[in-house]
Design a protein around this motif. Sequence first.
Motif, PDB file in Angstrom:
ATOM      1  N   SER A  86      39.632  44.562  49.719  1.00 51.31           N
ATOM      2  CA  SER A  86      40.662  45.015  48.774  1.00 51.31           C
ATOM      3  C   SER A  86      40.095  45.042  47.360  1.00 51.31           C
ATOM      4  CB  SER A  86      41.852  44.052  48.850  1.00 51.31           C
ATOM      5  OG  SER A  86      42.649  44.192  47.690  1.00 51.31           O
ATOM      6  N   TRP A  87      40.105  46.211  46.783  1.00 53.93           N
ATOM      7  CA  TRP A  87      39.624  46.389  45.401  1.00 53.93           C
ATOM      8  C   TRP A  87      40.445  45.492  44.469  1.00 53.93           C
ATOM      9  CZ3 TRP A  87      38.920  52.056  43.195  1.00 53.93           C
ATOM     10  CH2 TRP A  87      38.239  52.004  41.967  1.00 53.93           C
ATOM     11  N   ALA A  88      41.770  45.455  44.717  1.00 55.23           N
ATOM     12  CA  ALA A  88      42.657  44.679  43.840  1.00 55.23           C
ATOM     13  C   ALA A  88      42.442  43.167  43.992  1.00 55.23           C
ATOM     14  CB  ALA A  88      44.111  45.032  44.136  1.00 55.23           C
ATOM     15  N   ARG A  89      41.827  42.743  45.094  1.00 58.37           N
ATOM     16  CA  ARG A  89      41.494  41.328  45.251  1.00 58.37           C
ATOM     17  C   ARG A  89      40.149  41.022  44.599  1.00 58.37           C
ATOM     18  NH1 ARG A  89      43.686  37.721  48.177  1.00 58.37           N
ATOM     19  NH2 ARG A  89      44.663  39.058  49.745  1.00 58.37           N
ATOM     20  N   VAL A  90      39.226  41.948  44.720  1.00 58.18           N
ATOM     21  CA  VAL A  90      37.868  41.699  44.241  1.00 58.18           C
ATOM     22  C   VAL A  90      37.754  41.958  42.734  1.00 58.18           C
ATOM     23  CG1 VAL A  90      35.456  42.459  44.477  1.00 58.18           C
ATOM     24  CG2 VAL A  90      36.865  42.101  46.514  1.00 58.18           C
ATOM     25  N   VAL A  91      38.467  42.965  42.253  1.00 59.06           N
ATOM     26  CA  VAL A  91      38.454  43.249  40.810  1.00 59.06           C
ATOM     27  C   VAL A  91      39.909  43.325  40.319  1.00 59.06           C
ATOM     28  CG1 VAL A  91      37.403  44.642  38.988  1.00 59.06           C
ATOM     29  CG2 VAL A  91      36.420  44.706  41.282  1.00 59.06           C
ATOM     30  N   PRO A  92      40.597  42.177  40.283  1.00 54.20           N
ATOM     31  CA  PRO A  92      42.020  42.200  39.919  1.00 54.20           C
ATOM     32  C   PRO A  92      42.217  42.775  38.522  1.00 54.20           C
ATOM     33  CG  PRO A  92      41.176  39.924  40.083  1.00 54.20           C
ATOM     34  CD  PRO A  92      40.106  40.828  40.587  1.00 54.20           C
ATOM     35  N   GLY A  93      43.240  43.596  38.407  1.00 55.43           N
ATOM     36  CA  GLY A  93      43.519  44.200  37.106  1.00 55.43           C
ATOM     37  C   GLY A  93      42.435  45.157  36.654  1.00 55.43           C
ATOM     38  N   GLY A  94      41.500  45.472  37.555  1.00 54.43           N
ATOM     39  CA  GLY A  94      40.406  46.377  37.190  1.00 54.43           C
ATOM     40  C   GLY A  94      39.486  45.772  36.139  1.00 54.43           C
ATOM     41  N   ARG A  95      39.563  44.452  35.939  1.00 57.90           N
ATOM     42  CA  ARG A  95      38.773  43.824  34.863  1.00 57.90           C
ATOM     43  C   ARG A  95      37.465  43.248  35.399  1.00 57.90           C
ATOM     44  NH1 ARG A  95      43.824  41.682  34.496  1.00 57.90           N
ATOM     45  NH2 ARG A  95      42.923  39.769  35.318  1.00 57.90           N
ATOM     46  N   SER A  96      37.428  41.911  35.609  1.00 58.33           N
ATOM     47  CA  SER A  96      36.159  41.331  36.061  1.00 58.33           C
ATOM     48  C   SER A  96      36.277  40.813  37.482  1.00 58.33           C
ATOM     49  CB  SER A  96      35.720  40.235  35.094  1.00 58.33           C
ATOM     50  OG  SER A  96      36.778  39.329  34.949  1.00 58.33           O
ATOM     51  N   VAL A  97      35.137  40.511  38.055  1.00 59.60           N
ATOM     52  CA  VAL A  97      35.090  40.178  39.472  1.00 59.60           C
ATOM     53  C   VAL A  97      35.703  38.806  39.743  1.00 59.60           C
ATOM     54  CG1 VAL A  97      33.492  39.678  41.352  1.00 59.60           C
ATOM     55  CG2 VAL A  97      33.103  41.664  39.881  1.00 59.60           C
ATOM     56  N   ASN A  98      36.522  38.750  40.782  1.00 59.42           N
ATOM     57  CA  ASN A  98      37.204  37.527  41.199  1.00 59.42           C
ATOM     58  C   ASN A  98      36.382  36.855  42.303  1.00 59.42           C
ATOM     59  OD1 ASN A  98      39.078  35.609  42.164  1.00 59.42           O
ATOM     60  ND2 ASN A  98      40.245  37.161  43.296  1.00 59.42           N
ATOM     61  N   ARG A  99      35.684  35.788  41.931  1.00 62.23           N
ATOM     62  CA  ARG A  99      34.803  35.087  42.891  1.00 62.23           C
ATOM     63  C   ARG A  99      35.556  34.663  44.146  1.00 62.23           C
ATOM     64  NH1 ARG A  99      30.084  36.479  42.663  1.00 62.23           N
ATOM     65  NH2 ARG A  99      30.060  37.516  40.649  1.00 62.23           N
ATOM     66  N   GLU A 100      36.779  34.188  43.955  1.00 61.86           N
ATOM     67  CA  GLU A 100      37.561  33.709  45.100  1.00 61.86           C
ATOM     68  C   GLU A 100      37.789  34.830  46.114  1.00 61.86           C
ATOM     69  OE1 GLU A 100      40.986  31.749  43.330  1.00 61.86           O
ATOM     70  OE2 GLU A 100      41.225  30.620  45.198  1.00 61.86           O
ATOM     71  N   GLY A 101      38.017  36.028  45.601  1.00 61.66           N
ATOM     72  CA  GLY A 101      38.225  37.171  46.489  1.00 61.66           C
ATOM     73  C   GLY A 101      36.957  37.473  47.277  1.00 61.66           C
ATOM     74  N   LEU A 102      35.833  37.487  46.585  1.00 60.50           N
ATOM     75  CA  LEU A 102      34.564  37.737  47.277  1.00 60.50           C
ATOM     76  C   LEU A 102      34.281  36.654  48.307  1.00 60.50           C
ATOM     77  CD1 LEU A 102      32.123  38.925  44.460  1.00 60.50           C
ATOM     78  CD2 LEU A 102      33.043  40.275  46.356  1.00 60.50           C
ATOM     79  N   ASP A 103      34.612  35.404  47.950  1.00 57.34           N
ATOM     80  CA  ASP A 103      34.363  34.295  48.885  1.00 57.34           C
ATOM     81  C   ASP A 103      35.142  34.482  50.183  1.00 57.34           C
ATOM     82  OD1 ASP A 103      32.629  33.089  47.144  1.00 57.34           O
ATOM     83  OD2 ASP A 103      34.097  31.652  46.346  1.00 57.34           O
ATOM     84  N   PHE A 104      36.347  35.011  50.073  1.00 63.35           N
ATOM     85  CA  PHE A 104      37.122  35.237  51.293  1.00 63.35           C
ATOM     86  C   PHE A 104      36.371  36.186  52.240  1.00 63.35           C
ATOM     87  CE2 PHE A 104      40.021  38.132  53.589  1.00 63.35           C
ATOM     88  CZ  PHE A 104      40.445  37.239  54.563  1.00 63.35           C
ATOM     89  N   TYR A 105      35.889  37.290  51.695  1.00 60.82           N
ATOM     90  CA  TYR A 105      35.198  38.254  52.569  1.00 60.82           C
ATOM     91  C   TYR A 105      33.881  37.684  53.088  1.00 60.82           C
ATOM     92  CZ  TYR A 105      38.877  41.258  50.971  1.00 60.82           C
ATOM     93  OH  TYR A 105      40.121  41.765  50.714  1.00 60.82           O
ATOM     94  N   SER A 106      33.290  36.820  52.294  1.00 58.71           N
ATOM     95  CA  SER A 106      32.056  36.179  52.731  1.00 58.71           C
ATOM     96  C   SER A 106      32.327  35.247  53.923  1.00 58.71           C
ATOM     97  CB  SER A 106      31.467  35.404  51.548  1.00 58.71           C
ATOM     98  OG  SER A 106      30.223  34.884  51.903  1.00 58.71           O
ATOM     99  N   ARG A 107      33.421  34.508  53.844  1.00 53.77           N
ATOM    100  CA  ARG A 107      33.785  33.626  54.972  1.00 53.77           C
ATOM    101  C   ARG A 107      34.102  34.461  56.208  1.00 53.77           C
ATOM    102  NH1 ARG A 107      36.977  31.195  50.954  1.00 53.77           N
ATOM    103  NH2 ARG A 107      38.965  31.903  51.830  1.00 53.77           N
ATOM    104  N   LEU A 108      34.811  35.574  56.001  1.00 55.91           N
ATOM    105  CA  LEU A 108      35.155  36.436  57.134  1.00 55.91           C
ATOM    106  C   LEU A 108      33.883  36.974  57.807  1.00 55.91           C
ATOM    107  CD1 LEU A 108      37.110  38.201  58.877  1.00 55.91           C
ATOM    108  CD2 LEU A 108      37.095  39.874  57.008  1.00 55.91           C
ATOM    109  N   VAL A 109      32.946  37.447  57.002  1.00 56.93           N
ATOM    110  CA  VAL A 109      31.702  38.006  57.555  1.00 56.93           C
ATOM    111  C   VAL A 109      30.930  36.924  58.309  1.00 56.93           C
ATOM    112  CG1 VAL A 109      29.435  38.919  56.897  1.00 56.93           C
ATOM    113  CG2 VAL A 109      31.522  39.957  55.955  1.00 56.93           C
ATOM    114  N   ASP A 110      30.852  35.740  57.741  1.00 55.35           N
ATOM    115  CA  ASP A 110      30.156  34.648  58.441  1.00 55.35           C
ATOM    116  C   ASP A 110      30.813  34.349  59.784  1.00 55.35           C
ATOM    117  OD1 ASP A 110      28.223  34.327  56.537  1.00 55.35           O
ATOM    118  OD2 ASP A 110      29.214  32.655  55.515  1.00 55.35           O
ATOM    119  N   GLU A 111      32.131  34.313  59.768  1.00 55.94           N
ATOM    120  CA  GLU A 111      32.870  34.028  61.000  1.00 55.94           C
ATOM    121  C   GLU A 111      32.578  35.099  62.059  1.00 55.94           C
ATOM    122  OE1 GLU A 111      34.691  31.213  61.028  1.00 55.94           O
ATOM    123  OE2 GLU A 111      35.469  31.466  63.065  1.00 55.94           O
TER     124      GLU A 111
END
Length: 472
Positions: A86-111
């Motif tokens: 989700s673009w809106a999770r990874v770059v909320p408000g279209g501003r800067s990158v949300n580490r927590e959002g990226l971490d979620f996808y990283s955990r999913l990929v590892d799983e």
Amino acid sequence: MTKHLSENFAWPKEFLWGSATAAAQIEGASHSYGKEDSVWDAFARKEGVIAGGDNLKVAVDHYHRYQEDVGLMRELGLDSYRFSTSWARVVPGGRSVNREGLDFYSRLVDELLENGILPWLTLYHWDMPQALEDQGGWTNRDTAYKFVEYAEAIYAKLGDRVNHWTTFNEPLCSSLIGYAAGEHAPGRQEPAAALAAVHHQHLGHGLATQRLRELGAQELGITLNLTNAVPNDPTDPVDLEAARRIDALWNRMFLDPLLRGSYPEDLLQDVSGLGLAEVIQPGDLEIIHQPIDFLGVNHYHDDNVSGHPLAGDGPEAVVPTDAPKSSPFVGSEYVTFPSRDLPRTAMGWEVNPQGLRVLLNRLKADYSDLPALYITENGASYTDELSPDGTVADTERSEYIFDHLDAVAGAIEDGVSVRGYFVWSLLDNFEWAWGYQKRFGIIYVDYETQERIIKDSGRAYAGLIAANRTMA
Ligand code: GBH
């Protein structure tokens, strides 16, 4: 279920068996862990645009249940899982990158990797940050460049583990249905804006493909929804003309720039006066026409097309001006889709499996530079009943899936290079403007308890996958 060719077919050894979802439709946690409004969150707050007034706040709570969901994929025996970030999770408000959002996808990929499932990642399945829509969304050329920054952020985090990258899912829907028909977010009804949105998504695809390739991405592609435009009466020139227009607008407007580096001439004429030619800048088509490694094909049904006679004669002929404008059929609003005597799904869509074989053969015949094909979505909505013994006997969905697999097998026999199939969808989920009223899952979700139950179609699909694994 009846016997199907696909059950005994010698599927290619490397054929990828998968299932697909999209972030906005399953994740929930719509305003948690740093995520802010996507266009769909904002759209869903409008009165009367989503059936039942449903929203995306909880969806099927996949954000919190992803481990259980990967467990189910493993139980089904999937080779691959197609999901979107989700673009809106990874770059909320279209501003800067949300580490927590990226971490979620990283955990999913590892799983996924720990369970031996190949991650197949889509960058855009329609959930742009609302803040970017406020700056014009896809009508704004800058959005294509913002999309590249978002793609870079995801690649920096996941590029070491994800090999398969899809830029866009069905740009047709997020342009024509979102900006012209207004039935999808952002709910605009402006034909010219919709065509600008098409071009800027193409540009975003080309730029992101270039950039991810430079960064080392292995397999890059895009997913289109392709629909045969069948003339209602193939001997009637009016119907043939209507089918040509729909084919230009729904299929070739996407295929040609990507695979040939040009928009179809007839399309440019059909939509002349709607500004498409004006948004194309020199060099854009070279960027859009990047080499890709695969083309994802989403297919659900054919369209049976009829038309009204044009007003006037020959090259002077024009589309009648009394046509309804609020439709996805920009420049072809006058076409009609007469119903045929075919079975239909709960969406009202025709069931005509051999259309998929026709479509795949057509792609091979018409595009000499055709990359490998994957069916990245195919599936059906039916009214499912959870029976007291805890099963869902969705025979119609099993038939739909296996009938379409027969068509894919037929296309492979015809010599088309199809390398995989992803059922839409893994889970019942938020079906866009239809909210939670339409179920597409091969896994049933109880929306009260979030309990997951594998439907009979899921078991049948798992059986096919297992049989092919043994044969390999
Ligand atoms: C896909 O889009 C989406 O990628 C996915 O997210 C979605 O959940 C899934 O399909 C099921 O809907 O105007 O009546 O002629 C589907 C693509 C394009 C299929 C529009 C139906 C026109 C129906 N859709 N098409 S109609």
